[in-house]
Design a protein around this motif. Sequence first.
Motif, PDB file in Angstrom:
ATOM      1  N   ARG A 227       1.086  -1.140   0.031  1.00 25.20           N
ATOM      2  CA  ARG A 227       0.087   0.119  -0.051  1.00 25.20           C
ATOM      3  C   ARG A 227       0.749   1.264   0.253  1.00 25.20           C
ATOM      4  O   ARG A 227       2.176   1.162   0.109  1.00 25.20           O
ATOM      5  CB  ARG A 227      -0.905  -0.065   0.943  1.00 25.20           C
ATOM      6  CG  ARG A 227      -0.204   0.066   2.592  1.00 25.20           C
ATOM      7  CD  ARG A 227      -0.998  -0.056   3.846  1.00 25.20           C
ATOM      8  NE  ARG A 227      -1.869   1.162   3.808  1.00 25.20           N
ATOM      9  CZ  ARG A 227      -2.391   1.614   4.960  1.00 25.20           C
ATOM     10  NH1 ARG A 227      -2.449   0.844   5.994  1.00 25.20           N
ATOM     11  NH2 ARG A 227      -3.128   2.526   5.246  1.00 25.20           N
ATOM     12  N   SER A 228       0.300   2.519  -0.065  1.00 28.26           N
ATOM     13  CA  SER A 228       1.090   3.847  -0.151  1.00 28.26           C
ATOM     14  C   SER A 228       1.608   3.802   1.154  1.00 28.26           C
ATOM     15  O   SER A 228       1.173   3.478   2.352  1.00 28.26           O
ATOM     16  CB  SER A 228       0.055   4.996  -0.456  1.00 28.26           C
ATOM     17  OG  SER A 228       0.496   5.870  -0.098  1.00 28.26           O
ATOM     18  N   ARG A 231      -0.181   8.216   5.285  1.00 28.64           N
ATOM     19  CA  ARG A 231      -1.226   8.048   6.028  1.00 28.64           C
ATOM     20  C   ARG A 231      -1.797   9.314   6.280  1.00 28.64           C
ATOM     21  O   ARG A 231      -1.248  10.220   6.927  1.00 28.64           O
ATOM     22  CB  ARG A 231      -0.679   7.330   7.275  1.00 28.64           C
ATOM     23  CG  ARG A 231       0.114   6.123   7.165  1.00 28.64           C
ATOM     24  CD  ARG A 231      -0.803   5.032   6.495  1.00 28.64           C
ATOM     25  NE  ARG A 231      -0.045   3.533   6.486  1.00 28.64           N
ATOM     26  CZ  ARG A 231       0.458   3.078   5.572  1.00 28.64           C
ATOM     27  NH1 ARG A 231       0.549   3.859   4.311  1.00 28.64           N
ATOM     28  NH2 ARG A 231       1.120   2.123   5.408  1.00 28.64           N
TER      29      ARG A 231
END
Length: 261
Positions: A227-228, A231
């Motif tokens: 995932r990226s 946040r």
Amino acid sequence: MIMRTRPGSILVTGAGRGIGRSIAERFLAAGWRVGLFDVDEAAVAGAAAGRPDAVPGLLDVRDPAQWVSALERFCPDGTLDVLVNNAGVLASGPFTGIDAAGHRRQVDVNVGGVVNGALAGHPYLRRARHGMLLNLCSASALYGQPTLATYGATKAAVKSLTEALDLEWRAEGLRVRSLVPLFVDTEMVTRDGQGMASVANLGVRLVPADVAEAAWRVVHERTRLPRSPHRTVGRQTRVLAVASSVSPDWLNRLVVGRLGS
């Protein structure tokens, strides 16, 4: 698996007040050994007074030599679990209304400071199991905003650096992450960002403790599918980030233009 199950060591820059201070307090409350470093040495000394797990110190993030000294002092065993690149400055207003020194200071602190921290901190993080570099980014990096041109550009650089280093260092077991809040109720926004149209239009809905809690979560988050590394902090920021990722560029430009005017 959970990456961290017991207290470790964390060094926070810009820890004299605001977001940095809140992050330091959150980890101190959980029993971590915390380095509070700032250009305001008196502020971090006061925050650390009487707390054996708190180590204060002077650090101008623009100075590589001060980084070396800070890390040697805080990490006598040569290891560091988390380094938080939080120190940052803001100058808002029309681009031509800010002098060259004002623009340069933002670049030197917001970008140069993060680069210096990553370079100096890397060997310490590498020696610690699952070391993490955590950079403070901003929703200003999503699209260039009027009156925040250079500030937004510096945070876009932090966003890009986070992505690159997360890929580059993953083979060493390191994680690189960024926190992406919108406007937070700190002196940077209430004092240095006075009069910004985007603040008036969107409001200030986050407090430093919200960002500190996000820092705690990302340090302890489980590993899942890829995932990226970014946040977002707060529902408003998440909505804006998702909208900007799926909207065409012309629509993002229109929305940002209206929010900034």
